[in-house]
Design a protein around this motif. Structure first.
Motif, PDB file in Angstrom:
ATOM      1  N   ALA A 101     -96.871 129.060   4.926  1.00 41.79           N
ATOM      2  CA  ALA A 101     -97.793 130.160   4.656  1.00 41.79           C
ATOM      3  C   ALA A 101     -97.344 131.397   5.422  1.00 41.79           C
ATOM      4  O   ALA A 101     -96.762 131.312   6.494  1.00 41.79           O
ATOM      5  CB  ALA A 101     -99.211 129.787   5.069  1.00 41.79           C
ATOM      6  N   GLY A 102     -97.605 132.532   4.828  1.00 36.90           N
ATOM      7  CA  GLY A 102     -97.316 133.820   5.447  1.00 36.90           C
ATOM      8  C   GLY A 102     -98.432 134.778   5.097  1.00 36.90           C
ATOM      9  O   GLY A 102     -99.473 134.386   4.552  1.00 36.90           O
ATOM     10  N   ALA A 103     -98.219 136.060   5.361  1.00 35.72           N
ATOM     11  CA  ALA A 103     -99.250 137.066   5.108  1.00 35.72           C
ATOM     12  C   ALA A 103     -99.606 137.167   3.624  1.00 35.72           C
ATOM     13  O   ALA A 103    -100.771 137.338   3.272  1.00 35.72           O
ATOM     14  CB  ALA A 103     -98.782 138.417   5.629  1.00 35.72           C
ATOM     15  N   THR A 104     -98.609 137.035   2.738  1.00 37.83           N
ATOM     16  CA  THR A 104     -98.868 137.190   1.298  1.00 37.83           C
ATOM     17  C   THR A 104     -98.334 136.021   0.488  1.00 37.83           C
ATOM     18  O   THR A 104     -98.106 136.131  -0.714  1.00 37.83           O
ATOM     19  CB  THR A 104     -98.205 138.478   0.783  1.00 37.83           C
ATOM     20  N   PHE A 105     -98.134 134.858   1.137  1.00 32.78           N
ATOM     21  CA  PHE A 105     -97.456 133.761   0.471  1.00 32.78           C
ATOM     22  C   PHE A 105     -97.931 132.431   1.049  1.00 32.78           C
ATOM     23  O   PHE A 105     -98.137 132.320   2.254  1.00 32.78           O
ATOM     24  CB  PHE A 105     -95.939 133.923   0.733  1.00 32.78           C
ATOM     25  N   SER A 106     -98.101 131.436   0.196  1.00 26.46           N
ATOM     26  CA  SER A 106     -98.383 130.082   0.686  1.00 26.46           C
ATOM     27  C   SER A 106     -97.939 129.077  -0.365  1.00 26.46           C
ATOM     28  O   SER A 106     -97.895 129.373  -1.557  1.00 26.46           O
ATOM     29  CB  SER A 106     -99.871 129.900   0.990  1.00 26.46           C
ATOM     30  N   ALA A 107     -97.573 127.884   0.097  1.00 31.05           N
ATOM     31  CA  ALA A 107     -97.168 126.802  -0.799  1.00 31.05           C
ATOM     32  C   ALA A 107     -97.507 125.476  -0.140  1.00 31.05           C
ATOM     33  O   ALA A 107     -97.455 125.346   1.080  1.00 31.05           O
ATOM     34  CB  ALA A 107     -95.672 126.886  -1.089  1.00 31.05           C
ATOM     35  N   ARG A 108     -97.858 124.496  -0.982  1.00 27.98           N
ATOM     36  CA  ARG A 108     -98.176 123.146  -0.520  1.00 27.98           C
ATOM     37  C   ARG A 108     -97.043 122.201  -0.879  1.00 27.98           C
ATOM     38  O   ARG A 108     -96.262 122.483  -1.787  1.00 27.98           O
ATOM     39  CB  ARG A 108     -99.456 122.662  -1.197  1.00 27.98           C
ATOM     40  N   PRO A 109     -96.941 121.045  -0.220  1.00 27.41           N
ATOM     41  CA  PRO A 109     -95.898 120.080  -0.581  1.00 27.41           C
ATOM     42  C   PRO A 109     -95.990 119.695  -2.053  1.00 27.41           C
ATOM     43  O   PRO A 109     -97.074 119.448  -2.580  1.00 27.41           O
ATOM     44  CB  PRO A 109     -96.198 118.882   0.314  1.00 27.41           C
ATOM     45  N   GLY A 110     -94.841 119.703  -2.741  1.00 27.51           N
ATOM     46  CA  GLY A 110     -94.789 119.362  -4.160  1.00 27.51           C
ATOM     47  C   GLY A 110     -94.953 120.544  -5.085  1.00 27.51           C
ATOM     48  O   GLY A 110     -94.667 120.442  -6.274  1.00 27.51           O
ATOM     49  N   GLU A 111     -95.397 121.663  -4.569  1.00 25.12           N
ATOM     50  CA  GLU A 111     -95.592 122.853  -5.402  1.00 25.12           C
ATOM     51  C   GLU A 111     -94.238 123.443  -5.780  1.00 25.12           C
ATOM     52  O   GLU A 111     -93.334 123.532  -4.962  1.00 25.12           O
ATOM     53  CB  GLU A 111     -96.423 123.885  -4.645  1.00 25.12           C
ATOM     54  N   VAL A 112     -94.089 123.825  -7.053  1.00 23.75           N
ATOM     55  CA  VAL A 112     -92.842 124.408  -7.548  1.00 23.75           C
ATOM     56  C   VAL A 112     -93.095 125.873  -7.877  1.00 23.75           C
ATOM     57  O   VAL A 112     -94.027 126.198  -8.608  1.00 23.75           O
ATOM     58  CB  VAL A 112     -92.336 123.657  -8.803  1.00 23.75           C
ATOM     59  N   LEU A 113     -92.257 126.749  -7.311  1.00 18.63           N
ATOM     60  CA  LEU A 113     -92.399 128.188  -7.520  1.00 18.63           C
ATOM     61  C   LEU A 113     -91.071 128.786  -7.948  1.00 18.63           C
ATOM     62  O   LEU A 113     -90.003 128.325  -7.539  1.00 18.63           O
ATOM     63  CB  LEU A 113     -92.848 128.879  -6.226  1.00 18.63           C
TER      64      LEU A 113
END
Length: 59
Positions: free
Chosen positions: A11-23
């Motif tokens: 996670a960051g100021a304008t970004f987040s991702a969870r395990p398994g998430e594809v972006l």
């Protein structure tokens, strides 16, 4: 844009991702994240697999 699968939560100021998430990420960002610890690159096409029937026919 390369696809990246996250292996850990980030996670960051304008970004987040969870395990398994594809972006889809820009190439330069994808190279940074896809270090094998935090994320990995996703293949565009699934790997071709040999079917059981095809192996039996060759024998």
């Amino acid at each position: 844009m390369p696809r990246v699968r996250f292996l850990t939560s980030v996670a960051g100021a304008t970004f987040s991702a969870r395990p398994g998430e594809v972006l889809d990420l820009p190439a330069d960002e994808a190279r940074v994240w896809a270090d094998g610890q935090r994320a990995e690159l996703v293949r565009e096409a699934p790997m071709e697999r040999t079917t059981r029937r095809a192996r039996m026919e060759r024998s």
